[in-house]
Design a protein around this motif. Structure first.
Motif, PDB file in Angstrom:
ATOM      1  N   LEU A 108       3.998 -38.508  -0.870  1.00 25.25           N
ATOM      2  CA  LEU A 108       3.457 -39.185   0.316  1.00 25.25           C
ATOM      3  C   LEU A 108       2.325 -38.363   0.912  1.00 25.25           C
ATOM      4  N   LEU A 109       1.120 -38.935   0.854  1.00 23.47           N
ATOM      5  CA  LEU A 109      -0.048 -38.245   1.410  1.00 23.47           C
ATOM      6  C   LEU A 109      -0.125 -38.458   2.913  1.00 23.47           C
ATOM      7  N   THR A 110      -0.001 -39.699   3.326  1.00 22.93           N
ATOM      8  CA  THR A 110      -0.063 -39.981   4.758  1.00 22.93           C
ATOM      9  C   THR A 110       0.514 -41.359   5.049  1.00 22.93           C
ATOM     10  N   VAL A 111       0.713 -41.620   6.318  1.00 17.01           N
ATOM     11  CA  VAL A 111       1.128 -42.945   6.783  1.00 17.01           C
ATOM     12  C   VAL A 111       0.100 -43.373   7.822  1.00 17.01           C
ATOM     13  N   ASP A 112      -0.498 -44.541   7.636  1.00 19.84           N
ATOM     14  CA  ASP A 112      -1.462 -44.991   8.631  1.00 19.84           C
ATOM     15  C   ASP A 112      -0.714 -45.352   9.918  1.00 19.84           C
ATOM     16  N   PRO A 113      -1.029 -44.666  11.025  1.00 17.08           N
ATOM     17  CA  PRO A 113      -0.275 -44.943  12.251  1.00 17.08           C
ATOM     18  C   PRO A 113      -0.551 -46.333  12.831  1.00 17.08           C
ATOM     19  N   VAL A 114      -1.605 -46.989  12.366  1.00 17.08           N
ATOM     20  CA  VAL A 114      -1.919 -48.325  12.879  1.00 17.08           C
ATOM     21  C   VAL A 114      -1.122 -49.401  12.141  1.00 17.08           C
ATOM     22  N   SER A 115      -1.089 -49.315  10.819  1.00 12.96           N
ATOM     23  CA  SER A 115      -0.436 -50.366  10.031  1.00 12.96           C
ATOM     24  C   SER A 115       0.879 -49.909   9.393  1.00 12.96           C
ATOM     25  N   ALA A 116       1.221 -48.639   9.578  1.00 12.32           N
ATOM     26  CA  ALA A 116       2.434 -48.044   8.988  1.00 12.32           C
ATOM     27  C   ALA A 116       2.403 -48.049   7.457  1.00 12.32           C
ATOM     28  N   SER A 117       1.207 -48.225   6.878  1.00  9.05           N
ATOM     29  CA  SER A 117       1.096 -48.233   5.420  1.00  9.05           C
ATOM     30  C   SER A 117       1.221 -46.823   4.848  1.00  9.05           C
ATOM     31  N   ILE A 150       1.697 -28.371  -5.159  1.00  8.76           N
ATOM     32  CA  ILE A 150       1.558 -29.818  -4.969  1.00  8.76           C
ATOM     33  C   ILE A 150       1.030 -30.127  -3.574  1.00  8.76           C
ATOM     34  N   THR A 151       1.494 -29.395  -2.571  1.00 10.26           N
ATOM     35  CA  THR A 151       1.001 -29.588  -1.211  1.00 10.26           C
ATOM     36  C   THR A 151      -0.516 -29.384  -1.158  1.00 10.26           C
ATOM     37  N   ASP A 152      -0.973 -28.287  -1.767  1.00  9.54           N
ATOM     38  CA  ASP A 152      -2.408 -28.000  -1.762  1.00  9.54           C
ATOM     39  C   ASP A 152      -3.191 -29.094  -2.483  1.00  9.54           C
ATOM     40  N   ARG A 153      -2.641 -29.514  -3.619  1.00  5.90           N
ATOM     41  CA  ARG A 153      -3.320 -30.528  -4.415  1.00  5.90           C
ATOM     42  C   ARG A 153      -3.400 -31.848  -3.651  1.00  5.90           C
ATOM     43  N   LEU A 154      -2.282 -32.182  -2.994  1.00  4.00           N
ATOM     44  CA  LEU A 154      -2.232 -33.411  -2.195  1.00  4.00           C
ATOM     45  C   LEU A 154      -3.273 -33.388  -1.093  1.00  4.00           C
ATOM     46  N   GLN A 155      -3.253 -32.307  -0.325  1.00  6.15           N
ATOM     47  CA  GLN A 155      -4.116 -32.248   0.846  1.00  6.15           C
ATOM     48  C   GLN A 155      -5.582 -32.139   0.468  1.00  6.15           C
ATOM     49  N   ALA A 156      -5.851 -31.681  -0.758  1.00 10.45           N
ATOM     50  CA  ALA A 156      -7.245 -31.562  -1.189  1.00 10.45           C
ATOM     51  C   ALA A 156      -7.757 -32.884  -1.762  1.00 10.45           C
ATOM     52  N   SER A 157      -6.853 -33.832  -1.989  1.00  8.90           N
ATOM     53  CA  SER A 157      -7.226 -35.057  -2.701  1.00  8.90           C
ATOM     54  C   SER A 157      -8.412 -35.791  -2.091  1.00  8.90           C
ATOM     55  N   PHE A 158      -8.419 -35.948  -0.780  1.00 10.22           N
ATOM     56  CA  PHE A 158      -9.468 -36.762  -0.173  1.00 10.22           C
ATOM     57  C   PHE A 158     -10.309 -36.006   0.837  1.00 10.22           C
ATOM     58  N   LEU A 159     -10.039 -34.710   0.994  1.00  5.86           N
ATOM     59  CA  LEU A 159     -10.779 -33.984   2.022  1.00  5.86           C
ATOM     60  C   LEU A 159     -12.083 -33.429   1.467  1.00  5.86           C
ATOM     61  N   PRO A 160     -13.138 -33.449   2.292  1.00  9.38           N
ATOM     62  CA  PRO A 160     -14.342 -32.747   1.873  1.00  9.38           C
ATOM     63  C   PRO A 160     -14.024 -31.250   1.870  1.00  9.38           C
ATOM     64  N   PRO A 161     -14.624 -30.465   0.966  1.00  5.25           N
ATOM     65  CA  PRO A 161     -14.243 -29.073   0.802  1.00  5.25           C
ATOM     66  C   PRO A 161     -14.408 -28.226   2.068  1.00  5.25           C
ATOM     67  N   ARG A 162     -15.303 -28.662   2.977  1.00  8.39           N
ATOM     68  CA  ARG A 162     -15.608 -27.763   4.103  1.00  8.39           C
ATOM     69  C   ARG A 162     -14.502 -27.664   5.153  1.00  8.39           C
ATOM     70  N   ASN A 163     -13.715 -28.726   5.360  1.00  9.95           N
ATOM     71  CA  ASN A 163     -12.686 -28.575   6.408  1.00  9.95           C
ATOM     72  C   ASN A 163     -11.304 -28.988   5.925  1.00  9.95           C
ATOM     73  N   ARG A 164     -10.840 -28.259   4.963  1.00  9.13           N
ATOM     74  CA  ARG A 164      -9.491 -28.545   4.484  1.00  9.13           C
ATOM     75  C   ARG A 164      -8.471 -27.978   5.447  1.00  9.13           C
ATOM     76  N   THR A 165      -7.766 -28.853   6.106  1.00 15.03           N
ATOM     77  CA  THR A 165      -6.705 -28.388   6.991  1.00 15.03           C
ATOM     78  C   THR A 165      -5.403 -28.900   6.431  1.00 15.03           C
ATOM     79  N   ARG A 166      -4.361 -28.161   6.662  1.00 10.78           N
ATOM     80  CA  ARG A 166      -3.062 -28.574   6.148  1.00 10.78           C
ATOM     81  C   ARG A 166      -2.309 -29.382   7.175  1.00 10.78           C
ATOM     82  N   LEU A 167      -1.605 -30.363   6.714  1.00 14.27           N
ATOM     83  CA  LEU A 167      -0.730 -31.122   7.622  1.00 14.27           C
ATOM     84  C   LEU A 167       0.554 -30.325   7.793  1.00 14.27           C
TER      85      LEU A 167
END
Lengths: 94, 98
Positions: free
Chosen positions: B35-44, B79-96
């Motif tokens: 699970l990468l994320t849950v959209d808080p608007v649509s719960a997707s 896996i956490t690192d790989r997940l969080q890097a999936s869609f982030l631009p390289p300059r501001n990778r922050t961890r959830l």
């Protein structure tokens, strides 16, 4: 604005925590949406219907998806809007 | 987790982030993925499955169709690192923080 009831400190803290979680989740979701544009996606709809299309965009409240080249059983629709309520899931590769 | 998924709220959803989950949706769909994320608007839910090499397959399950979400496994650091890097631009990778 003036709060309607005197909220305790922990309520305010929890609200802030919730808003932070909300923003982190939403940002990741929006980045994900951005990366889907112009990608081929497969939608799974009700009654096991599967359709392929090229993803365009979503509206902010995720009610509709704009797609191109929607492959329907009766032909290819050049441009289309898909109601999100009709979609169960969709898949794409990155 | 039985039903009511769209009503859980951000503090509950974020607990599922970075976990391997099994999602039942619609009448007869079942999906597994990190699970990468849950959209808080649509719960997707956004689920990621890593393939061989760089590529990954992503499934978005619409919040309104979710019947059940079950946690199968926690992610390790890789896996956490790989997940969080999936869609982030390289300059501001922050961890959830889950």
């Amino acid at each position: 604005s003036i709060p309607t009831s005197a909220g305790s400190e922990s309520d305010a803290e929890q609200l802030q925590e919730e808003q932070h979680a909300r923003s982190v989740l939403r940002e990741t979701f929006l980045r994900c949406l951005l990366s889907i544009s112009n990608k081929k996606v497969q939608f799974r709809m009700h009654e096991k219907v599967k359709v392929d299309a090229t993803f365009g965009a979503s509206d902010i409240d995720v009610l509709n998806f704009q797609v191109s080249d929607l492959h329907t059983p009766i032909g290819v629709q050049k441009e289309a809007l898909i109601r999100c309520q009709d979609v169960i899931s969709f898949t794409f590769d990155v | 987790m039985q039903c009511g998924w769209p009503l859980l709220g951000p503090l509950q959803w974020i607990r599922y982030v970075n976990k391997l989950v099994k999602v039942k949706a619609g009448k007869d769909e079942e999906h597994r993925g990190w699970l990468l994320t849950v959209d808080p608007v649509s719960a997707s839910l956004v689920l990621v499955n890593f393939g061989e090499g760089e590529g990954a397959s992503v499934q978005v399950v619409m919040g309104h169709a979710v019947e059940e979400v079950e946690v199968l496994q926690e992610a390790n650091e890789e896996i956490t690192d790989r997940l969080q890097a999936s869609f982030l631009p390289p300059r501001n990778r922050t961890r959830l923080d889950p």
